[in-house]
Design an enzyme around this catalytic site. Structure first.
Site, PDB file in Angstrom:
ATOM      1  N   HIS A  66       0.961  -1.161  -0.077  1.00 42.61           N
ATOM      2  CA  HIS A  66       0.017  -0.158   0.111  1.00 42.61           C
ATOM      3  C   HIS A  66       0.949   1.192   0.077  1.00 42.61           C
ATOM      4  O   HIS A  66       2.139   1.159   0.422  1.00 42.61           O
ATOM      5  CB  HIS A  66      -0.845  -0.063   1.231  1.00 42.61           C
ATOM      6  CG  HIS A  66      -1.944  -0.999   1.237  1.00 42.61           C
ATOM      7  ND1 HIS A  66      -3.177  -0.863   1.869  1.00 42.61           N
ATOM      8  CD2 HIS A  66      -2.191  -2.197   0.796  1.00 42.61           C
ATOM      9  CE1 HIS A  66      -4.026  -1.636   1.687  1.00 42.61           C
ATOM     10  NE2 HIS A  66      -3.480  -2.850   0.914  1.00 42.61           N
TER      11      HIS A  66
ATOM     12  N   GLU B 275       0.981   3.716   1.755  1.00 48.50           N
ATOM     13  CA  GLU B 275       1.256   4.454   3.056  1.00 48.50           C
ATOM     14  C   GLU B 275       2.672   3.550   3.656  1.00 48.50           C
ATOM     15  O   GLU B 275       3.273   4.026   4.401  1.00 48.50           O
ATOM     16  CB  GLU B 275      -0.043   4.126   4.287  1.00 48.50           C
ATOM     17  CG  GLU B 275      -1.081   5.087   4.049  1.00 48.50           C
ATOM     18  CD  GLU B 275      -2.064   4.342   3.013  1.00 48.50           C
ATOM     19  OE1 GLU B 275      -3.404   4.678   3.303  1.00 48.50           O
ATOM     20  OE2 GLU B 275      -1.848   3.502   1.989  1.00 48.50           O
TER      21      GLU B 275
ATOM     22  N   CYS C 257      -6.615   2.299   5.350  1.00 43.75           N
ATOM     23  CA  CYS C 257      -7.148   1.226   5.812  1.00 43.75           C
ATOM     24  C   CYS C 257      -6.900   0.385   7.018  1.00 43.75           C
ATOM     25  O   CYS C 257      -5.959   1.268   8.050  1.00 43.75           O
ATOM     26  CB  CYS C 257      -6.766  -0.108   4.706  1.00 43.75           C
ATOM     27  SG  CYS C 257      -5.026  -0.800   5.040  1.00 43.75           S
TER      28      CYS C 257
ATOM     29  N   CYS D 235      -2.474  -0.186   7.223  1.00 39.45           N
ATOM     30  CA  CYS D 235      -2.069   1.316   7.368  1.00 39.45           C
ATOM     31  C   CYS D 235      -2.465   2.114   8.446  1.00 39.45           C
ATOM     32  O   CYS D 235      -1.276   2.640   9.017  1.00 39.45           O
ATOM     33  CB  CYS D 235      -2.294   1.863   5.793  1.00 39.45           C
ATOM     34  SG  CYS D 235      -1.731   0.907   4.502  1.00 39.45           S
TER      35      CYS D 235
END
Length: 156
Positions: free
Chosen positions: A53, A55, A83, A86
């Site tokens: 992801h 992040e 999410c 993260c």
């Protein structure tokens, strides 16, 4: 253009890199003392990695730049609400603040489904700012998914 908009534009630039690769367009930058120390964009499909992801990639780079796992005086700018994975990593990193472009009602854990960033039960809470260049971030997501739907229609 204020500081938050300036850095969110950089996060949007990252999101557009993901878009160009056919990835969901999510981008992120981490700032320390007015300098970007970590950048990331969604690479899950390309890397075939659940953890890729925006992040997570930016946190990894920022930690390396800081030579520490703690990112206490850092601010994250991310185009889409983080999410649960993260958000957990953000709390673990002791990030000072997160600035979010648009919310994610289906998977967001900075206020949409729940707010992991500001749970008093944890030993760290994160300052939160929502909606910086929100329309632009939202439109990027909408056009990506519209193109995906159009492409699928053409295939059938």
């Amino acid at each position: 253009m204020n500081q938050d908009e300036k850095y969110m534009r950089e996060a949007i630039r990252q999101a557009k890199k993901a878009y160009a690769l056919g990835e969901v367009p999510i981008g992120c930058v981490i700032v320390y003392e007015g300098k970007i120390i970590g950048r990331g964009y969604n690479r899950r499909t390309i890397d075939k990695n659940t953890l890729a992801h925006a992040e997570m990639i930016a946190i990894k780079k920022a930690s390396k730049a800081m030579d520490d796992w703690r990112l206490e005086e850092c601010t994250m700018y991310v185009t889409l609400e983080p999410c649960q994975m993260c958000s957990g990593a953000i709390v673990q990193s002791r990030m000072k603040k997160v600035v979010i472009g648009c919310m994610n009602p289906k998977a967001g854990c900075a206020g949409s489904i729940l707010n992991l960033l500001q749970m008093e039960e944890f030993n760290h809470q994160v300052e939160l700012e929502i909606g910086v260049l929100g329309e632009e971030c939202s439109n990027l997501m909408k056009s990506f998914f519209q193109e995906l739907r159009d492409k699928k229609r053409q295939e059938h």
